[in-house]
Design a protein around this motif. Structure first.
Motif, PDB file in Angstrom:
ATOM      1  N   MET A   1      39.788  30.441  45.141  1.00  0.00           N
ATOM      2  CA  MET A   1      39.697  29.235  45.963  1.00  0.00           C
ATOM      3  C   MET A   1      39.564  27.990  45.081  1.00  0.00           C
ATOM      4  N   TYR A   2      38.652  28.077  44.087  1.00  0.00           N
ATOM      5  CA  TYR A   2      38.432  26.914  43.230  1.00  0.00           C
ATOM      6  C   TYR A   2      39.683  26.575  42.431  1.00  0.00           C
ATOM      7  N   GLU A   3      40.367  27.607  41.885  1.00  0.00           N
ATOM      8  CA  GLU A   3      41.571  27.355  41.106  1.00  0.00           C
ATOM      9  C   GLU A   3      42.643  26.683  41.961  1.00  0.00           C
ATOM     10  N   ILE A  46      23.701  33.137  40.686  1.00  0.00           N
ATOM     11  CA  ILE A  46      24.579  33.495  41.794  1.00  0.00           C
ATOM     12  C   ILE A  46      25.941  33.850  41.223  1.00  0.00           C
ATOM     13  N   ASN A  47      26.346  35.099  41.409  1.00  0.00           N
ATOM     14  CA  ASN A  47      27.572  35.613  40.822  1.00  0.00           C
ATOM     15  C   ASN A  47      28.743  35.479  41.795  1.00  0.00           C
ATOM     16  N   ARG A  48      29.961  35.611  41.245  1.00  0.00           N
ATOM     17  CA  ARG A  48      31.174  35.507  42.055  1.00  0.00           C
ATOM     18  C   ARG A  48      31.236  36.579  43.137  1.00  0.00           C
ATOM     19  N   SER A  49      30.626  37.716  42.905  1.00  0.00           N
ATOM     20  CA  SER A  49      30.706  38.825  43.865  1.00  0.00           C
ATOM     21  C   SER A  49      29.500  38.899  44.797  1.00  0.00           C
ATOM     22  N   ASP A 148      41.098  36.639  39.076  1.00  0.00           N
ATOM     23  CA  ASP A 148      41.758  37.145  40.282  1.00  0.00           C
ATOM     24  C   ASP A 148      41.303  36.395  41.528  1.00  0.00           C
ATOM     25  N   TYR A 149      41.326  35.052  41.446  1.00  0.00           N
ATOM     26  CA  TYR A 149      40.782  34.256  42.549  1.00  0.00           C
ATOM     27  C   TYR A 149      41.529  34.469  43.860  1.00  0.00           C
ATOM     28  N   GLU A 150      42.799  34.837  43.775  1.00  0.00           N
ATOM     29  CA  GLU A 150      43.570  34.989  45.005  1.00  0.00           C
ATOM     30  C   GLU A 150      43.073  36.155  45.851  1.00  0.00           C
ATOM     31  N   HIS A 151      42.625  37.229  45.176  1.00  0.00           N
ATOM     32  CA  HIS A 151      42.322  38.445  45.915  1.00  0.00           C
ATOM     33  C   HIS A 151      40.836  38.759  45.970  1.00  0.00           C
ATOM     34  N   ASP A 152      40.019  37.981  45.296  1.00  0.00           N
ATOM     35  CA  ASP A 152      38.577  38.137  45.456  1.00  0.00           C
ATOM     36  C   ASP A 152      38.182  37.769  46.883  1.00  0.00           C
ATOM     37  N   THR A 153      37.179  38.441  47.414  1.00  0.00           N
ATOM     38  CA  THR A 153      36.659  38.064  48.732  1.00  0.00           C
ATOM     39  C   THR A 153      35.981  36.701  48.625  1.00  0.00           C
ATOM     40  N   ASN A 174      43.339  34.013  49.057  1.00  0.00           N
ATOM     41  CA  ASN A 174      44.752  34.043  49.405  1.00  0.00           C
ATOM     42  C   ASN A 174      44.943  34.076  50.918  1.00  0.00           C
ATOM     43  N   ASN A 175      44.171  34.921  51.624  1.00  0.00           N
ATOM     44  CA  ASN A 175      44.233  34.953  53.091  1.00  0.00           C
ATOM     45  C   ASN A 175      44.005  33.565  53.672  1.00  0.00           C
TER      46      ASN A 175
END
Length: 504
Positions: A1-3, A46-49, A148-153, A174-175
């Motif tokens: 999202m950020y990218e 706070i982590n990306r996941s 993998d910013y497109e497919h990370d939740t 991405n969604n």
């Protein structure tokens, strides 16, 4: 999202979020403030996941924080009005590691999080949007990586859960971005547009159709504190938006106050009005178009599709009242009970697939087994596609009334009775019956100063419906229960109105 935001959202002086008595936030400032939040999240570990639950009042700060959490963690905005037990269910199901909450907000969220051992982060606000201070007791810092910013939740949301346990939907960047691009393309959005948000920002409609779509199309967004029909015309006058999106009950409330606001309507023209999340009664749609002198674009969406599935097009293309328009994102087909794709004008279940559609629910194998078939997601909606490609929804599978073996769609009865001038709102629903198993109840709200008898209702229904589809019981109400987004509640209405008790 950020990218995506960094690479595609322009650094311009256009307003991103705005509300009365608050300084606006430009896109350039958005980039700077997102970097500050990234640093804050690093310091708070706070982590990306990490799923981060957010409980804030509706408004620009919630909008900004949703975007920030979606960029650097997993965002999970929740309705502030949940009870403590509801919060405990949602927080547990989300596996939330953090709860970001406004300590001044009257909510049970912090109590629920404390009992669950979830880290609570209190938010304090400075003068301008996005200037937020995060406070936590302790926590080790770490080095964050973005991959993998497109497919990370990026977003976790629950379905409404009106018929069963709410299902958890996980959506990727991405969604969300693809859906926002589809919506803007459908509406021909451009930088001359501006949007008034009246939708709650804990719901897919407000988050994607309004907030993210405005962001990716570089248009001004007026982010209000939520829907209030008394304030709508003041916002219309002050900010002069070119469009807004809402659910039918919101449009009806706005329409009720239109006669006293004709000057504002005339001096603050809208390019179009968008409606989604529930069927729009045809008489209401026509009256809104006449009142605001602009097209009403009815769309069809759901959380599992990152919102938009289909939409009626803008003029000069044809809008078909009674349909939700043409496919406007994912692939759409009609499937029978054995998995065969049906021909045009045949009623079956609406199924979808594509870049904006989930591949599975989170932690729910039972729902996954029943909701997917050969790469298609089964929406649970009944409908057909006509010869021109327009999609008509005829009902929900789980809402079908089984009256002595006759299968009846309550929406069909709604549509007929809604044509009666005296009726403001109508919702038909099943109630238990010793004789037939289920019978048809009908909740009605009448327009002010207007009356109609049960005999007149039956006579009108008899002229337009088969005998077995005529409601067995009419109940006149001052108000029909609504969900958190203003959608009229059909499921459970018999219990709310006490009809099930009568059969015991």
């Amino acid at each position: 999202m950020y990218e995506y935001i960094k690479n595609n959202v322009e650094s311009s002086d256009k307003i991103f979020l705005d509300a009365p008595n608050r300084n606006p936030l430009s896109f350039n400032e958005l980039h700077q403030k997102l970097e500050k939040v990234r640093n804050n999240f690093d310091n708070l570990s706070i982590n990306r996941s990490d799923p981060v639950a957010i409980v804030l009042p509706n408004g620009p700060d919630l909008g900004f924080l949703f975007i920030a959490c979606s960029c650097f963690a997993i965002s999970a905005p929740l309705n502030p009005n949940y009870s403590k037990n509801e919060f405990k269910f949602y927080l547990s199901d989300l596996k939330a590691k953090f709860l970001i909450v406004d300590p001044d907000l009257k909510t049970e969220a912090s109590k629920a999080a404390f009992e669950l051992g979830i880290t609570i982060i209190n938010l304090s606000f400075e003068r301008d949007i996005g200037s937020l201070k995060f406070t936590k007791n302790n926590g080790d810092s770490f080095i964050k990586t973005i991959n993998d910013y497109e497919h990370d939740t990026s977003l976790l949301l629950h379905t409404s859960g009106t018929t069963s346990k709410p299902k958890l939907v996980q959506l990727s960047s991405n969604n969300l971005i693809k859906s926002s691009l589809n919506i803007g393309k459908t509406l021909y959005l451009n930088e001359e547009d501006s949007c008034l948000n009246i939708m709650p920002l804990f719901h897919i409609h407000g988050l994607v159709a309004v907030l993210l779509t405005s962001l990716v199309y570089n248009i001004k967004l007026v982010c209000t504190s939520g829907f209030n029909a008394l304030n709508f015309y003041k916002f219309l006058q002050d900010f002069k938006p070119s469009w807004y999106s809402g659910v039918p009950t919101m449009h009806q409330a706005i329409l009720q106050r239109s006669k006293n606001n004709q000057d504002i309507i005339r001096n603050s023209p809208l390019r179009f009005i968008r409606s989604s999340s529930a069927p729009m009664p045809k008489p209401v749609l026509l009256e809104i178009e006449k009142t605001f002198n602009c097209p009403v674009i009815e769309a069809y969406g759901m959380t599992e599709a990152s919102h938009q599935i289909a939409s009626n097009p803008l003029p000069p293309k044809i809008r078909k009242n009674g349909t939700v328009g043409l496919k406007a994102g994912p692939e759409v087909e009609i499937m029978d009970e054995t998995g065969n794709i049906l021909q045009k004008n045949k009623i079956g279940e609406i199924v979808i697939k594509g870049e904006t559609v989930i591949k599975k629910y989170a932690n729910n194998e039972t729902a996954n087994l029943s909701s997917f078939f050969d790469s298609w997601f089964k929406t649970g909606d009944l409908g057909l596609i006509d010869k021109d490609g327009y999609i008509k929804i005829t009902g929900r599978i789980k809402e079908i009334i089984n009256k002595g073996g006759e299968k009846i769609s309550p929406k069909e009865i709604d549509d007929v009775l809604q044509e009666i001038d005296a009726i403001e709102q109508v919702v038909c629903f099943p109630f238990k019956s010793k004789k037939y198993g289920e019978e048809i109840g009908c909740a009605i709200v009448l327009k002010e100063t207007m009356t109609i008898s049960e005999k007149e209702l039956i006579e009108y229904a008899s002229q337009n419906l088969a005998k077995f589809k005529i409601p067995d019981k009419f109940i006149f109400c001052n108000e029909i229960p609504k969900g958190p987004t203003g959608k009229l509640q059909r499921i459970g209405l018999s219990k709310t109105l006490g009809l099930d008790d009568e059969q015991l």
